[in-house]
Write a protein that holds these residues in place. Structure first.
Motif, PDB file in Angstrom:
ATOM      1  N   GLY A 150       8.404   7.983 -17.316  1.00 47.19           N
ATOM      2  CA  GLY A 150       8.458   7.176 -16.094  1.00 47.19           C
ATOM      3  C   GLY A 150       8.250   7.964 -14.821  1.00 47.19           C
ATOM      4  N   VAL A 151       7.051   8.560 -14.681  1.00 45.98           N
ATOM      5  CA  VAL A 151       6.723   9.307 -13.466  1.00 45.98           C
ATOM      6  C   VAL A 151       5.456   8.694 -12.888  1.00 45.98           C
ATOM      7  N   PRO A 152       5.454   8.373 -11.567  1.00 42.75           N
ATOM      8  CA  PRO A 152       4.271   7.726 -10.989  1.00 42.75           C
ATOM      9  C   PRO A 152       3.109   8.704 -10.772  1.00 42.75           C
ATOM     10  N   LEU A 153       1.888   8.154 -10.717  1.00 50.41           N
ATOM     11  CA  LEU A 153       0.700   8.959 -10.442  1.00 50.41           C
ATOM     12  C   LEU A 153       0.399   8.877  -8.947  1.00 50.41           C
ATOM     13  N   PRO A 154       0.387  10.026  -8.242  1.00 50.02           N
ATOM     14  CA  PRO A 154       0.123   9.995  -6.804  1.00 50.02           C
ATOM     15  C   PRO A 154      -1.188   9.263  -6.491  1.00 50.02           C
ATOM     16  N   PHE A 155      -1.184   8.505  -5.432  1.00 53.50           N
ATOM     17  CA  PHE A 155      -2.341   7.730  -4.927  1.00 53.50           C
ATOM     18  C   PHE A 155      -2.676   6.513  -5.785  1.00 53.50           C
ATOM     19  N   PHE A 156      -2.261   6.462  -7.042  1.00 55.81           N
ATOM     20  CA  PHE A 156      -2.661   5.391  -7.947  1.00 55.81           C
ATOM     21  C   PHE A 156      -1.547   4.382  -8.218  1.00 55.81           C
ATOM     22  N   SER A 157      -0.367   4.882  -8.485  1.00 56.93           N
ATOM     23  CA  SER A 157       0.717   3.983  -8.894  1.00 56.93           C
ATOM     24  C   SER A 157       1.177   3.117  -7.730  1.00 56.93           C
ATOM     25  N   TYR A 158       1.620   1.898  -8.089  1.00 57.21           N
ATOM     26  CA  TYR A 158       2.183   1.026  -7.076  1.00 57.21           C
ATOM     27  C   TYR A 158       3.586   1.500  -6.740  1.00 57.21           C
ATOM     28  N   TYR A 190      -5.885  -3.084  -7.915  1.00 55.10           N
ATOM     29  CA  TYR A 190      -6.291  -4.485  -7.842  1.00 55.10           C
ATOM     30  C   TYR A 190      -6.637  -4.991  -9.241  1.00 55.10           C
ATOM     31  N   SER A 191      -7.317  -4.167  -9.999  1.00 58.84           N
ATOM     32  CA  SER A 191      -7.675  -4.559 -11.354  1.00 58.84           C
ATOM     33  C   SER A 191      -6.460  -4.551 -12.275  1.00 58.84           C
ATOM     34  N   ALA A 192      -5.602  -3.560 -12.099  1.00 61.34           N
ATOM     35  CA  ALA A 192      -4.442  -3.418 -12.994  1.00 61.34           C
ATOM     36  C   ALA A 192      -3.470  -4.577 -12.857  1.00 61.34           C
ATOM     37  N   THR A 193      -3.418  -5.183 -11.676  1.00 64.21           N
ATOM     38  CA  THR A 193      -2.505  -6.298 -11.478  1.00 64.21           C
ATOM     39  C   THR A 193      -3.201  -7.621 -11.743  1.00 64.21           C
ATOM     40  N   GLY A 194      -4.432  -7.544 -12.267  1.00 65.12           N
ATOM     41  CA  GLY A 194      -5.268  -8.729 -12.437  1.00 65.12           C
ATOM     42  C   GLY A 194      -4.654  -9.841 -13.262  1.00 65.12           C
ATOM     43  N   LEU A 216      -1.777 -12.872 -11.803  1.00 65.57           N
ATOM     44  CA  LEU A 216      -2.464 -13.463 -10.657  1.00 65.57           C
ATOM     45  C   LEU A 216      -1.517 -13.875  -9.532  1.00 65.57           C
ATOM     46  N   ALA A 217      -0.356 -14.374  -9.948  1.00 72.00           N
ATOM     47  CA  ALA A 217       0.567 -14.885  -8.943  1.00 72.00           C
ATOM     48  C   ALA A 217       1.022 -13.778  -8.011  1.00 72.00           C
ATOM     49  N   ASN A 218       1.152 -12.562  -8.556  1.00 71.11           N
ATOM     50  CA  ASN A 218       1.696 -11.491  -7.741  1.00 71.11           C
ATOM     51  C   ASN A 218       0.626 -10.518  -7.254  1.00 71.11           C
ATOM     52  N   ARG A 219      -0.626 -10.755  -7.691  1.00 71.75           N
ATOM     53  CA  ARG A 219      -1.652  -9.767  -7.426  1.00 71.75           C
ATOM     54  C   ARG A 219      -1.776  -9.463  -5.940  1.00 71.75           C
ATOM     55  N   SER A 220      -1.958 -10.505  -5.139  1.00 69.61           N
ATOM     56  CA  SER A 220      -2.183 -10.236  -3.722  1.00 69.61           C
ATOM     57  C   SER A 220      -0.932  -9.622  -3.107  1.00 69.61           C
ATOM     58  N   HIS A 221       0.215  -9.997  -3.654  1.00 73.06           N
ATOM     59  CA  HIS A 221       1.455  -9.410  -3.148  1.00 73.06           C
ATOM     60  C   HIS A 221       1.445  -7.903  -3.351  1.00 73.06           C
ATOM     61  N   GLU A 277      -1.336  -6.259  -1.142  1.00 74.56           N
ATOM     62  CA  GLU A 277      -0.989  -6.182   0.280  1.00 74.56           C
ATOM     63  C   GLU A 277       0.153  -5.216   0.524  1.00 74.56           C
ATOM     64  N   MET A 278       1.123  -5.241  -0.354  1.00 72.62           N
ATOM     65  CA  MET A 278       2.246  -4.320  -0.193  1.00 72.62           C
ATOM     66  C   MET A 278       1.765  -2.877  -0.268  1.00 72.62           C
ATOM     67  N   GLN A 279       0.864  -2.625  -1.225  1.00 75.04           N
ATOM     68  CA  GLN A 279       0.371  -1.256  -1.383  1.00 75.04           C
ATOM     69  C   GLN A 279      -0.362  -0.815  -0.125  1.00 75.04           C
ATOM     70  N   ILE A 280      -1.150  -1.728   0.468  1.00 75.79           N
ATOM     71  CA  ILE A 280      -1.846  -1.374   1.703  1.00 75.79           C
ATOM     72  C   ILE A 280      -0.843  -1.078   2.814  1.00 75.79           C
ATOM     73  N   THR A 281       0.195  -1.893   2.882  1.00 77.57           N
ATOM     74  CA  THR A 281       1.257  -1.630   3.857  1.00 77.57           C
ATOM     75  C   THR A 281       1.849  -0.234   3.644  1.00 77.57           C
ATOM     76  N   TRP A 282       2.100   0.072   2.375  1.00 81.12           N
ATOM     77  CA  TRP A 282       2.700   1.386   2.086  1.00 81.12           C
ATOM     78  C   TRP A 282       1.756   2.512   2.475  1.00 81.12           C
ATOM     79  N   ILE A 283       0.457   2.291   2.221  1.00 85.66           N
ATOM     80  CA  ILE A 283      -0.501   3.332   2.594  1.00 85.66           C
ATOM     81  C   ILE A 283      -0.469   3.522   4.108  1.00 85.66           C
ATOM     82  N   GLY A 284      -0.416   2.400   4.840  1.00 87.87           N
ATOM     83  CA  GLY A 284      -0.332   2.485   6.300  1.00 87.87           C
ATOM     84  C   GLY A 284       0.879   3.289   6.735  1.00 87.87           C
ATOM     85  N   LEU A 285       2.029   2.954   6.166  1.00 93.73           N
ATOM     86  CA  LEU A 285       3.253   3.696   6.507  1.00 93.73           C
ATOM     87  C   LEU A 285       3.120   5.160   6.092  1.00 93.73           C
ATOM     88  N   GLY A 286       2.453   5.372   4.953  1.00 99.11           N
ATOM     89  CA  GLY A 286       2.249   6.740   4.471  1.00 99.11           C
ATOM     90  C   GLY A 286       1.445   7.554   5.457  1.00 99.11           C
TER      91      GLY A 286
END
Lengths: 658, 370
Positions: free
Chosen positions: B337-345, B34-38, B41-46, B49-58
């Motif tokens: 270019g390798v994502p960090l588990p649990f942290f990266s979008y 949430y802070s990293a996308t601060g 602003l235009a895409n922050r909530s996107h 919310e997407m990340q929460i969706t992904w966590i749900g699917l995860g």
């Protein structure tokens, strides 16, 4: 199964897992150690640095490639232009109003307006808001002299595209514009070097078509600046970390066109005050020598963002100045199409070349009369006379004899109904009607009467000027259907040829030599036979010309209107005028198509333009062996200045219906 | 019988320490995102919310993995592997290009990164191979041929995308699983010699400067579209300026990072380290360490070789992602270019992470099953 695992083996594996655990611990300790080093040992230095300074990436804009004509005349170039930006690494957005008011004071303008501009300004990936593009040099020097007062307002030098010949050939050259969000998305998939908001991109013509070549590669430099926007420290290191290296920009590749700028200028001048197109093509290679559309526009208007007023003017102009008529304007070709029907007749052996038909001015087909343009009729007409005097009645009967399918088949052979494949975007295909097409398009059957008007190039048939040029080229070169092209060479910034476009023959229309000669003879008669339709309009002393006139009806006339003098009709009801010509007749070197919207008659309105262009071409080609030598030189060199507008005006004879 | 066991005491059999660490990490990761996308602003909530969706699917993916019996998992292994291989070929042909690399498969409603799923599929396959097909003594070089092929083929396909980071991770995961086996000393020596000697020699002497540069940019064009090393240096300054306690949540001087196209994906940890400082950053690393410890323990105590390799593979996957990402963020490694588990979008990465958690919990759950 699993229980059979030997104990020692299980033990050994556990031992290895323990070893892995130790590796994991060591790796994590190294990471934590490094974090400690950065944040605890060096932390203070980093924090101080980050509060006072910033390392800024700086774009080094690549020079866009230049565009030359076939003789190396420079026709599109670059010059510096200045933008006003707000650098928010120097001052927060919140302070902008304060600085903008200072700036407005300086330039004596309305401060409120400047603030509104700021709010609308977009951000770029390099940390600036672009406030104004292409500001006057006076403002630049004013701002530079007071820079210390308003540090966040800075001048960025960018490069502006200029078109020394103004509106000449604007449609061919195209124009630039700011890249849209959609273009960024689409382009960045393929582009090796991504586009960012605020970048320019070719939107039309060669600028668009050759974007990938012209664009070049932006370089990047990294500059350490302090809070006042001043450059500080060395460029090599930041706190012992190596600063990324400066990467120079690479200029875009230059484009050499097939067109001759002198001919372009001439064609542009010939079309002044008219709505139409002139295309000239080498009938042996497909090189486009001239491509001019009228009315035109000034491509430089777009170079740094077009003003909304200029845009509105362009969009609301009823003559559609942005339309590239040579490749986009689709109209019935009228009598020009008779050369194709004649070819079909001869190929199908549907008529003996000397057989005649009686033309009495009108022909009854079904319960309807089809009229010849010549009210009193042509009398006995053979194929030669039918072409050279453009007898409609002859072709009505021949169309009936051939049938719609045969006509459509031969027309498609000559490229009707499909884009020519010229290397420009947005080319239209025209329409090649057939019963199947009509069924699909309107869900209606093909009426026999439609075949009759097909024979004289009327009805649903639509063609673009460039399609006509390709078809006529095939007739004069013995059946080679060429793919026309406008870009001849791509030359990289070091001057070596990156890509050379070789002429492309799409296929050859096979036919005995006599057939080609018979049609060519008819076309030569059009201009050179005293009874030919263009005898008075297309003949030149110094060079022999052949060709075909065409007059296409814009609307279906009622019987009483058929012979109404075209000039007495309202403008939008007047006929379109066509002329497709070639020269010299012994060994054709150029094919010219002129098309004048609502010009009334192909003979009087279109043919003289083609003739003048051909005469000028001939004049150039007989003197150019000297000029060519002079103009050969490194293509990078910026030389020619735009010439004064040529004084000589086209002498167009008085009107006469064909 | 297994099934009834799972049903009866499902909750009580969950490994709560592991699950607890995971919940903690995902919560911190989400807050940080949430802070990293601060700035954006235009895409922050996107993004949020997407990340929460992904966590749900995860979480759903995790549940599914836990519910499947190991017999079913084994049966699904080959079909899954082949499906992923096909997807990898498909992505090369029809994938969406982003900055010159074809890594994404656009399904219209969603874009997938098949290479992410390959990692999990490979863990399943290697576990099946080493878990059942075991030679009497130790593995020789020739016997490692088949698994080498299983890994090499998809790794090559990924390298062609090109995606150096993921190809590297794939090899590391496979290497870890192999290393847990008894391998003939001579073979091990030969392998090590090849890796240790040939590659650096080739790199140093076989290539010219510009070739190396070109190869790096070719293999990994997305990492550095704006200039070599700029991300790395900005990331190091951000991390360093966090000091002991950080600037505070959402107070990072992100002026350093706002132009990074990857600050919510690959460089998300530098935002965390800047805002929370050394204490919190190393605490997170210790949480990760604990997770890996739990993972390896689960592997060690597994009821059979297959389960042991499953848990080991899942742990290896999480470990290498974490290690390489952090090393990259703090300037110990080039940007790959390798994502960090649990942290990266990112969706594909999130699903992979949760599938690994599912594997760990599943192995733990069946520890006593007969």
């Amino acid at each position: 199964m699993a229980l059979l695992d030997r104990r020692s083996d299980v033990e050994a594996q556990r031992e290895r897992v323990r070893l892995l655990m130790r590796i994991v611990v060591v790796v994590l300790l190294i990471l934590i150690g490094r974090l400690g080093y950065l944040q605890l040992v060096k932390g203070k230095i980093f924090e101080e640095y980050s509060q006072k300074n910033s390392l800024k990436p700086f774009r080094l804009e690549a020079l866009r490639g230049l565009i030359f004509d076939r003789h190396g005349t420079l026709i599109v170039e670059n010059e510096p232009s200045f933008d006003l930006v707000y650098d928010f690494s120097i001052a927060e957005d919140a302070q902008a109003e304060y600085y903008l008011r200072l700036f407005a004071d300086l330039t004596r303008e309305n401060p409120a307006e400047a603030v509104t501009q700021f709010k609308k300004a977009s951000m770029t990936p390099y940390g600036f808001r672009y406030l104004r593009y292409d500001i006057p040099k006076r403002t630049v020097s004013l701002l530079k002299s007071r820079q210390w007062e308003i540090p966040p307002l800075q001048i960025m030098t960018r490069i502006k595209r200029t078109y020394p010949w103004g509106a000449v050939g604007a449609h061919l050259l195209g124009h630039l514009g700011e890249v849209t969000k959609g273009e960024i998305r689409a382009r960045n998939r393929e582009a090796e070097h991504p586009y960012y908001e605020g970048d320019v991109i070719g939107k039309l013509g060669v600028e668009r078509q050759r974007e990938a070549d012209l664009r070049g590669v932006d370089g990047i430099d990294f500059i350490q600046v302090n809070a006042r926007g001043r450059r500080v420290l060395s460029n090599k290191e930041v706190l012992g970390l190596q600063v990324p290296q400066r990467r120079e920009s690479v200029a875009g590749r230059n484009v050499v066109l097939t067109v001759d700028q002198s001919l372009q200028n001439k064609a542009h001048q010939l079309l002044q005050g008219k709505v139409g197109a002139l295309v000239a093509m080498d009938p042996h290679t497909g090189e486009i020598l001239t491509m001019v559309s009228s009315p035109s526009f000034l491509p430089a208007l777009f170079s740094r963002g077009i003003s909304s007023d200029s845009w509105k003017d362009l969009m609301t102009d009823p003559n559609h100045p942005l339309m590239n008529r040579p490749i986009q304007s689709q109209n019935p070709p009228g009598s020009i199409f008779k050369m194709i029907v004649a070819f079909a007749l001869l190929s199908e052996r549907a008529i003996h070349p000397e057989a005649t038909v009686h033309c009495g001015g009108a022909w009854k087909y079904g319960n309807r009369y089809f009229h010849c343009w010549k009210k009193e009729g042509h009398g006995e007409v053979d194929l030669y006379k039918a072409i050279s005097q453009s007898c409609d009645l002859f072709f009505y009967q021949m169309a009936d004899r051939l049938g719609v399918d045969k006509i459509a088949y031969y027309a498609s052979q000559f490229g009707f109904g499909a884009p020519t494949g010229v290397d420009l975007a947005h080319e239209t295909a025209g329409i090649l009607p057939s019963p199947a097409w009509k069924r699909a398009r309107f869900d209606l059957p093909w009426y026999p009467g439609e075949t009759i008007s097909y024979g004289i190039g009327q009805g649903y048939l639509l063609a673009t000027p460039i399609q006509i040029a390709v078809a006529l080229s095939a007739i004069v070169n013995g059946g080679y259907l060429l793919k026309p092209f406008v870009v001849r060479d791509i030359v990289d910034h070091e001057g070596s040829v990156f890509q050379h476009v070789v002429p492309d023959v799409r296929y050859r229309i096979e036919a005995p030599q006599e057939i080609w000669q018979t049609i060519q003879k008819g076309l030569i008669g059009v201009v050179n036979d005293p009874s030919g339709t263009a005898y008075r309009y297309a003949r030149a002393k110094e060079i022999t010309i052949g060709g075909k006139t065409g007059t296409s009806q814009v609307i279906q006339f009622g019987r009483e209107d058929v012979y109404t003098k075209c000039e007495n009709l309202p403008y939008e009801k007047r006929h379109h005028a066509w002329f497709a010509g070639f020269a010299p007749i012994e060994d054709p070197k150029i094919v010219v198509v002129s098309f004048i919207e609502h010009g009334c008659a192909g003979s009087s309105a279109a043919a003289p333009l083609a003739r003048e262009l051909i005469r000028y071409y001939w004049q150039l080609s007989t003197t150019q062996h000297i000029t060519k030598q002079e103009e050969k030189g490194p293509l990078m060199a910026v030389k020619n200045k735009p010439p004064e507008a040529e004084k000589e005006a086209a002498d167009i004879p008085a009107e006469e219906s064909e | 019988m297994k099934r009834s066991f799972v049903k009866k005491s499902f909750l009580s059999a969950i490994d709560f320490p592991t699950f607890g660490i995971v919940i903690l990490l995902i919560a911190i990761g989400l807050l940080n995102l949430y802070s990293a996308t601060g700035r954006d602003l235009a895409n922050r909530s996107h993004y949020f919310e997407m990340q929460i969706t992904w966590i749900g699917l995860g979480v759903l993916t995790m549940g599914l993995v836990i519910l499947l019996s190991h017999l079913t998992l084994e049966r699904l292994t080959w079909p899954l592997y082949i499906a992923v291989l096909l997807l990898l070929v498909l992505v090369l042909i029809a994938g969406t290009k982003v900055y010159g690399a074809r890594r994404w498969l656009d399904l219209g409603f969603i874009a997938l990164q098949p290479s992410e799923f390959l990692k999990v599929s490979l863990v399943l396959l290697l576990a099946k191979y080493f878990g059942s097909d075991r030679p009497r003594d130790s593995y020789t070089l020739t016997q490692l041929g088949l698994p080498a092929l299983m890994v090499g083929l998809p790794a090559l396909l990924i390298l062609l995308e090109p995606d150096l980071g993921t190809a590297l991770i794939t090899l590391l995961i496979a290497g870890t699983i192999c290393a847990a086996n008894r391998i003939q000393k001579r073979s091990l020596f030969i392998l090590a010699a090849v890796v240790v000697l040939i590659i650096p020699i080739m790199w140093t002497f076989g290539l010219k400067d510009y070739q190396r540069d070109r190869m790096l940019t070719f293999l990994n064009p997305t990492s550095d579209p704006q200039g070599k090393g700029y991300h790395a240096i900005q990331s190091i300054i951000a991390v360093g300026s966090g000091r002991l306690f950080g600037h505070g949540y959402q107070k990072g001087a992100q002026v350093h990072l706002e132009f990074l196209p990857a600050d919510h994906t690959d460089f998300v940890f530098s935002v965390f380290a800047e805002e929370w400082g050394f204490f919190a950053a190393s605490a997170v690393l210790l949480l990760f360490l604990w997770l890996f410890y739990r993972g390896l323990t689960i592997s060690k105590e597994a009821k059979d070789r297959y389960s042991a390799f499953l848990a080991l593979g899942a742990t290896a996957l999480l470990f290498w992602h974490t290690a390489i990402n952090i090393a990259m963020v703090i300037g110990l490694m080039p940007v790959v270019g390798v994502p960090l588990p649990f942290f990266s979008y990112g969706g594909s990465s999130m699903l992979t992470t949760w599938a690994c958690v599912g594997l760990l919990l599943s192995v733990r759950l069946r520890k006593f099953a007969r």
